[in-house]
Design an enzyme around this catalytic site. Structure first.
Site, short mmCIF file in Angstrom:
data_model
loop_
_atom_site.label_atom_id
_atom_site.label_comp_id
_atom_site.label_asym_id
_atom_site.label_seq_id
_atom_site.Cartn_x
_atom_site.Cartn_y
_atom_site.Cartn_z
N LYS A 112 0.65 -1.20 0.00
CA LYS A 112 -0.07 -0.08 0.03
C LYS A 112 0.91 1.31 -0.03
O LYS A 112 0.55 2.22 -0.81
CB LYS A 112 -0.92 -0.05 1.25
CG LYS A 112 -1.56 1.15 1.54
CD LYS A 112 -2.50 1.18 2.72
CE LYS A 112 -1.74 1.83 4.06
NZ LYS A 112 -1.45 3.34 3.99
N ASN A 113 1.82 1.39 0.72
CA ASN A 113 2.48 2.57 0.95
C ASN A 113 3.55 2.89 -0.08
O ASN A 113 4.36 3.76 -0.28
CB ASN A 113 3.41 2.52 2.25
CG ASN A 113 2.47 2.64 3.65
OD1 ASN A 113 1.63 2.85 3.57
ND2 ASN A 113 3.22 2.70 4.66
N ARG B 45 -4.55 10.40 4.81
CA ARG B 45 -3.06 11.37 5.04
C ARG B 45 -2.17 11.66 3.76
O ARG B 45 -1.95 12.55 3.24
CB ARG B 45 -2.34 10.99 6.12
CG ARG B 45 -1.16 11.90 6.52
CD ARG B 45 -0.35 11.50 7.68
NE ARG B 45 1.02 12.66 7.74
CZ ARG B 45 1.15 13.72 8.26
NH1 ARG B 45 0.04 14.14 8.52
NH2 ARG B 45 2.33 13.99 8.20
N CYS C 81 -4.84 8.18 9.93
CA CYS C 81 -5.12 7.46 11.24
C CYS C 81 -4.74 8.34 12.32
O CYS C 81 -3.74 9.13 12.19
CB CYS C 81 -3.77 6.26 11.35
SG CYS C 81 -4.40 4.96 10.39
N ARG D 296 1.04 14.54 13.76
CA ARG D 296 1.43 14.23 12.47
C ARG D 296 1.32 15.54 11.57
O ARG D 296 0.36 15.57 10.83
CB ARG D 296 0.52 13.11 11.60
CG ARG D 296 0.75 11.73 12.29
CD ARG D 296 -0.03 10.86 11.51
NE ARG D 296 0.58 10.06 10.49
CZ ARG D 296 0.38 9.04 9.98
NH1 ARG D 296 -1.06 8.69 9.92
NH2 ARG D 296 1.19 8.32 8.89
N PRO D 297 2.14 16.49 12.00
CA PRO D 297 1.96 17.70 11.30
C PRO D 297 2.58 17.72 9.87
O PRO D 297 3.05 16.47 9.43
CB PRO D 297 3.03 18.86 12.13
CG PRO D 297 3.80 17.81 12.75
CD PRO D 297 3.08 16.45 13.11
N VAL D 298 2.42 18.90 9.32
CA VAL D 298 2.78 18.76 7.92
C VAL D 298 4.05 19.75 7.61
O VAL D 298 4.46 20.30 6.45
CB VAL D 298 1.96 19.09 6.70
CG1 VAL D 298 0.89 17.87 6.81
CG2 VAL D 298 1.07 20.59 6.98
N ASP D 299 4.82 20.32 8.63
CA ASP D 299 5.61 21.31 8.74
C ASP D 299 7.09 20.93 7.88
O ASP D 299 7.47 21.97 7.12
CB ASP D 299 6.26 21.72 10.08
CG ASP D 299 6.52 20.54 10.83
OD1 ASP D 299 6.21 19.26 10.58
OD2 ASP D 299 7.38 20.88 11.77
N ASP E 53 5.32 0.36 11.85
CA ASP E 53 3.89 -0.16 11.58
C ASP E 53 3.73 -1.65 11.93
O ASP E 53 2.92 -2.26 11.54
CB ASP E 53 3.83 0.01 9.93
CG ASP E 53 3.61 1.44 9.51
OD1 ASP E 53 3.03 2.03 10.27
OD2 ASP E 53 3.70 1.85 8.32
N ILE F 288 8.82 6.93 16.91
CA ILE F 288 8.36 7.50 15.60
C ILE F 288 7.29 8.42 15.79
O ILE F 288 7.03 9.59 15.41
CB ILE F 288 8.12 6.56 14.33
CG1 ILE F 288 9.03 5.59 14.05
CG2 ILE F 288 7.96 7.39 13.02
CD1 ILE F 288 10.42 6.22 13.68
N ARG G 272 -8.51 -0.61 4.65
CA ARG G 272 -7.62 0.08 4.23
C ARG G 272 -6.29 -0.12 3.66
O ARG G 272 -5.73 0.13 2.77
CB ARG G 272 -7.52 1.56 5.13
CG ARG G 272 -8.72 2.17 5.26
CD ARG G 272 -8.31 3.51 6.34
NE ARG G 272 -7.07 3.91 5.52
CZ ARG G 272 -6.36 4.96 6.65
NH1 ARG G 272 -6.51 4.98 7.84
NH2 ARG G 272 -5.15 5.05 6.26
#
Ligand code: UD1
Length: 430
Positions: free
Chosen positions: A22-23, A102, A126, A131-134, A317, A339, A409
């Site tokens: 998937k990833n 995401r 999830c 889980r920021p996007v900086d 994971d 993580i 998913r």
């Protein structure tokens, strides 16, 4: 809502076909936005997240063709998709679509690189931490993008219509930010260097695909990627890697129940750290030409400590699945999550089986118990959900896992794959 019902206690014996990752599939599908020519992806898993990304890409004007089975294809093989982004009609990725997953935020890289602009909703996905996007935004800013946040959207523009190569040094390893900056840089003007790049195999899979589309990338597989931007990319055909997380999950399921399972198509080099841990626990892992064989015959499980790390370390994971395994081990295991800061939601659910787990900050201490008992449990996120299935497979009596849309998913035909190996597991609809 569908549920999974399990009656535990059966050993797993037989074969499980490992699906495409998937990833890896998700960023490869997104990379198709970088060219107006068709990109064909092989071995794409049939998953809800793939379907969701198809919807998002279609909204940008992308055509997606699903090819039927060809002579010689395996019965349960992955699907073949041809993705053509001939004309990008819309550079907005709306909240309704992005909030569900995401990774869909990653379209920002190719849209900005090819169209010079993008308006992408801040992501959902999830609930495993903030889980920021900086890192994404800093990376794109380094490539010259002007970025505003407006009404929950990231609004980005490349002055003059094209990004410019630059050095991007990530403060910590981020898979998604590496994907996005690498995709964006492949069409930028000049050379980009990504320092502290993620080395996850899925990043390498994407980099190889970009190279086959005409990108100039060196350092693939290392933490320093050098990308010399080109003016355009072309179509290609590329295969999705086998899913290392699905592999590790079934390896842990077999370790938990005992038995002998061939994980067909699995590649051990993609999850060596996790396999090493299984070896220490007392499981026999053999690399065969057809895949990986996982065996545990009669002997008990030994508790060991693990700490999640970016690749090539033990993957976050697989943390929940490993914790499920340790609930039945002899001794005490300390499992440290480095993580994500909130990735222990499965602990409360595992406790319903009678597991003895105590969380202190980033570390869960698991004291092995002689027996788990079946229970009603609730799936909370993708990987946590499957840890409950693993516990259920070994627990005495009946387990019902509720809210399993998370499983769909990320795991293709989970109940089918496990029941073919002797597990008593079924989907109860409605
Ligand atoms: C990807 C995987 C996910 C896996 C994770 C870590 C996909 C679709 N998802 O998620 O399954 O668990 O890698 O291996 O491939 N961070 C920031 N700022 C940012 C970006 C990330 O602080 O801008 C932090 C995150 O909160 C997290 C850490 O960096 O603590 C690593 O996250 P990242 O590698 O970015 O995870 P994803 O790419 O979202």
């Amino acid at each position: 809502m569908d549920r999974i019902r399990i009656v535990g206690g059966n050993a797993l014996n037989g074969e499980i076909e490992i699906s495409g990752a998937k990833n890896a599939a998700l960023p490869l599908m997104i990379a198709a936005l970088l060219t107006d020519e068709p990109v064909t992806l092989l071995n794409v898993p049939r998953l809800a997240d793939v379907k969701q990304l198809e919807r998002i890409l279609e909204n940008h004007g992308v055509d997606i063709a699903v090819h039927g089975r060809r002579r010689g294809d395996r019965e349960m093989g992955g699907q073949r998709l041809t993705i053509t982004a001939g004309d990008i009609v819309d550079t907005t990725a709306p909240y309704e679509l992005v909030a569900k997953m995401r990774a869909s935020f990653w379209v920002i890289g190719p849209l900005l690189a090819r169209e010079g602009q993008a308006r992408v909703s801040l992501p959902g996905g999830c609930a495993i931490g903030t889980r920021p996007v900086d890192f994404y935004l800093e990376g794109l800013r380094a490539l010259g993008a002007q970025i505003d946040i407006d009404g929950g959207y990231v609004v980005a523009a490349a002055p003059g219509g094209r990004l410019k190569g630059a050095t991007v040094a990530f403060p910590r390893v981020s898979v998604g930010a590496t994907h996005v900056v690498m995709m964006a840089a492949s069409l930028a003007d000049g050379t980009t260097v990504i320092e502290n790049a993620a080395r996850e195999p899925e990043v390498g899979n994407l980099a190889d695909c970009l190279v086959s589309m005409g990108a100039k990338i060196s350092g693939i597989g290392t933490d320093r990627l050098v990308i010399e931007g080109v003016e355009r990319l072309h179509g290609t055909s590329h295969e999705v890697l086998p899913d290392r997380i699905e592999t590790g999950t079934y390896a842990m399921a077999a370790a938990m129940t005992g038995g002998d399972v061939l994980l067909r198509g699995a590649r051990g080099d993609l999850l060596q750290a996790a396999l090493d841990s299984l070896g220490e626990v007392g499981v026999t892992v053999s690399h065969e030409t057809e895949g990986l064989r996982i065996k545990r015959n009669g002997n008990g499980l030994t508790a060991i400590d693990v700490e999640t790390q970016p690749f090539p370390g033990f993957p976050t994971d697989l943390q929940a699945q490993f914790m499920a395994l340790m609930t039945r081990a002899n001794g005490t295991s300390a499992i440290k999550e480095t993580i994500f800061e909130n990735r222990f939601m499965h602990v409360a659910e595992l406790a319903r089986f009678g597991a003895d787990i105590h969380v202190d900050g980033q570390t869960a201490t698991v004291r092995g118990v002689p027996e788990l008992k079946g229970a009603q449990v609730m799936a909370t996120d993708l990987r946590a959900s499957v840890s409950l299935v693993i516990a259920g497979l070994a627990a005495r009596g009946e387990t019902v896992v509720n809210r399993i849309y998370h499983l769909d998913r990320g795991f293709e035909r989970l109940e089918d794959k496990l029941s073919r190996c002797g597990a008593e597991i079924e989907r109860v609809t409605g």
